[in-house]
Design an enzyme around this catalytic site. Structure first.
Site, PDB file in Angstrom:
ATOM      1  N   ASN A 173       0.850  -1.179  -0.064  1.00 36.57           N
ATOM      2  CA  ASN A 173      -0.099  -0.010   0.072  1.00 36.57           C
ATOM      3  C   ASN A 173       0.967   1.194   0.153  1.00 36.57           C
ATOM      4  O   ASN A 173       1.923   1.158   0.409  1.00 36.57           O
ATOM      5  CB  ASN A 173      -0.841  -0.071   1.028  1.00 36.57           C
ATOM      6  CG  ASN A 173      -0.207  -0.104   2.426  1.00 36.57           C
ATOM      7  OD1 ASN A 173       0.855  -0.804   2.662  1.00 36.57           O
ATOM      8  ND2 ASN A 173      -1.195   0.431   3.444  1.00 36.57           N
ATOM      9  N   VAL A 174       0.275   2.344  -0.408  1.00 35.31           N
ATOM     10  CA  VAL A 174       1.062   3.623  -0.632  1.00 35.31           C
ATOM     11  C   VAL A 174      -0.110   4.843  -0.563  1.00 35.31           C
ATOM     12  O   VAL A 174      -0.792   5.026  -1.109  1.00 35.31           O
ATOM     13  CB  VAL A 174       1.551   3.728  -2.121  1.00 35.31           C
ATOM     14  CG1 VAL A 174       2.410   5.137  -2.439  1.00 35.31           C
ATOM     15  CG2 VAL A 174       2.468   2.539  -2.642  1.00 35.31           C
ATOM     16  N   GLU A 175       0.189   5.073   0.738  1.00 39.88           N
ATOM     17  CA  GLU A 175      -0.848   6.227   1.365  1.00 39.88           C
ATOM     18  C   GLU A 175      -0.483   7.568   0.619  1.00 39.88           C
ATOM     19  O   GLU A 175       0.498   7.832  -0.039  1.00 39.88           O
ATOM     20  CB  GLU A 175      -0.961   6.256   2.817  1.00 39.88           C
ATOM     21  CG  GLU A 175      -1.308   4.755   3.241  1.00 39.88           C
ATOM     22  CD  GLU A 175      -1.517   4.631   4.640  1.00 39.88           C
ATOM     23  OE1 GLU A 175      -1.189   5.702   5.374  1.00 39.88           O
ATOM     24  OE2 GLU A 175      -2.494   3.533   5.061  1.00 39.88           O
ATOM     25  N   CYS A 188      -4.066   1.075  -2.586  1.00 44.01           N
ATOM     26  CA  CYS A 188      -4.097  -0.419  -2.055  1.00 44.01           C
ATOM     27  C   CYS A 188      -2.980  -1.255  -2.442  1.00 44.01           C
ATOM     28  O   CYS A 188      -2.482  -1.153  -3.667  1.00 44.01           O
ATOM     29  CB  CYS A 188      -5.346  -1.142  -1.810  1.00 44.01           C
ATOM     30  SG  CYS A 188      -6.605  -0.515  -0.831  1.00 44.01           S
ATOM     31  N   GLU A 201      -2.999  -4.207  -3.443  1.00 42.46           N
ATOM     32  CA  GLU A 201      -3.492  -4.852  -4.705  1.00 42.46           C
ATOM     33  C   GLU A 201      -3.377  -3.967  -5.996  1.00 42.46           C
ATOM     34  O   GLU A 201      -3.100  -4.470  -7.046  1.00 42.46           O
ATOM     35  CB  GLU A 201      -5.130  -5.058  -4.711  1.00 42.46           C
ATOM     36  CG  GLU A 201      -5.334  -6.288  -3.298  1.00 42.46           C
ATOM     37  CD  GLU A 201      -5.467  -5.579  -2.035  1.00 42.46           C
ATOM     38  OE1 GLU A 201      -5.096  -4.425  -1.854  1.00 42.46           O
ATOM     39  OE2 GLU A 201      -5.989  -6.375  -1.186  1.00 42.46           O
ATOM     40  N   CYS A 204     -10.061  -5.562   0.380  1.00 44.77           N
ATOM     41  CA  CYS A 204     -11.402  -4.797   0.440  1.00 44.77           C
ATOM     42  C   CYS A 204     -12.257  -4.782  -0.757  1.00 44.77           C
ATOM     43  O   CYS A 204     -11.811  -5.444  -1.771  1.00 44.77           O
ATOM     44  CB  CYS A 204     -11.031  -3.059   0.690  1.00 44.77           C
ATOM     45  SG  CYS A 204     -10.342  -2.665  -0.789  1.00 44.77           S
ATOM     46  N   CYS A 262     -10.826  -3.773  -4.060  1.00 44.70           N
ATOM     47  CA  CYS A 262      -9.720  -4.656  -4.598  1.00 44.70           C
ATOM     48  C   CYS A 262     -10.316  -6.025  -5.002  1.00 44.70           C
ATOM     49  O   CYS A 262      -9.751  -6.484  -5.914  1.00 44.70           O
ATOM     50  CB  CYS A 262      -8.563  -4.647  -3.727  1.00 44.70           C
ATOM     51  SG  CYS A 262      -8.009  -3.174  -3.303  1.00 44.70           S
TER      52      CYS A 262
HETATM   53  N1  THU Z   1      -5.438  -1.546   2.391  1.00 43.98           N
HETATM   54  C1  THU Z   1      -4.799  -2.200   1.426  1.00 43.98           C
HETATM   55  O1  THU Z   1      -3.697  -1.974   0.743  1.00 43.98           O
HETATM   56  N2  THU Z   1      -5.577  -3.449   0.759  1.00 43.98           N
HETATM   57  C2  THU Z   1      -6.717  -3.634   1.347  1.00 43.98           C
HETATM   58  O2  THU Z   1      -7.171  -4.549   0.444  1.00 43.98           O
HETATM   59  C3  THU Z   1      -7.277  -3.173   2.525  1.00 43.98           C
HETATM   60  C4  THU Z   1      -6.695  -1.890   3.063  1.00 43.98           C
HETATM   61  C5  THU Z   1      -4.536  -0.384   3.116  1.00 43.98           C
HETATM   62  C6  THU Z   1      -5.293   0.915   2.502  1.00 43.98           C
HETATM   63  C7  THU Z   1      -4.592   1.585   3.624  1.00 43.98           C
HETATM   64  O3  THU Z   1      -3.286   2.308   3.322  1.00 43.98           O
HETATM   65  C8  THU Z   1      -4.546   0.700   4.800  1.00 43.98           C
HETATM   66  O4  THU Z   1      -4.659  -0.521   4.248  1.00 43.98           O
HETATM   67  C9  THU Z   1      -5.498   0.859   6.040  1.00 43.98           C
HETATM   68  O5  THU Z   1      -6.776   1.013   5.281  1.00 43.98           O
END
Ligand code: THU
Length: 129
Positions: free
Chosen positions: A45-47, A56, A58, A89, A92
């Site tokens: 994940n890259v916020e 996400c 994915e 999620c 995804c």
């Molecule tokens: N996140 C993912 O990378 N994939 C998922 O399927 C669920 C959520 C990440 C997004 C965010 O950076 C962190 O988890 C908290 O929601």
């Protein structure tokens, strides 16, 4: 069910999880998948300061699949937090459906299931044909 090296996929997911950029949630996620040509693709994940723009894990995985020549996803796993298995999620699941379809095997805390079980009656490419 094809022979899948789930342990290897989990190890890849945990390894890429360590590279996540998650300064806002502090929740790192790593995903790894096997493609039908034997490639293993992964993502973290890259916020973003604009929280809703967050990518996400994915998203990175799908980008690697397509940029690496495409193909179909056969088996998928995802870890988060302390490296425990998590389920993708909703958004995804839709991303995975496009490139893996109903038969994609997904490792979850409750065992391996098909994507169809996680996203029943999915809307996909066939609906637009
Ligand atoms: N996140 C993912 O990378 N994939 C998922 O399927 C669920 C959520 C990440 C997004 C965010 O950076 C962190 O988890 C908290 O929601």
């Amino acid at each position: 069910m094809p022979e899948i090296d789930w342990e290897g996929l989990r190890a890849t997911a945990r390894s890429v999880m360590a590279r996540a950029y998650a300064p806002y949630s502090n929740y790192r996620v790593g995903a790894a998948a096997l493609a039908d040509d034997g490639r293993v693709v992964s993502g973290c994940n890259v916020e973003n300061a604009g929280y809703g723009v967050t990518l996400c894990a994915e998203c990175g995985l799908i980008s690697e699949l397509v940029a690496g020549g495409g193909g179909r996803l056969v088996a998928f796993t995802c870890v988060g937090g302390e490296g425990d298995l998590i389920t993708p999620c909703g958004r995804c699941r839709q991303l995975l459906f496009e490139h893996g379809g109903n038969e994609l095997l997904v490792e979850t805390p409750l065992g391996v299931v098909t994507l169809e079980e996680m996203l029943p009656q999915a809307f996909g490419p066939a609906d637009l044909a």
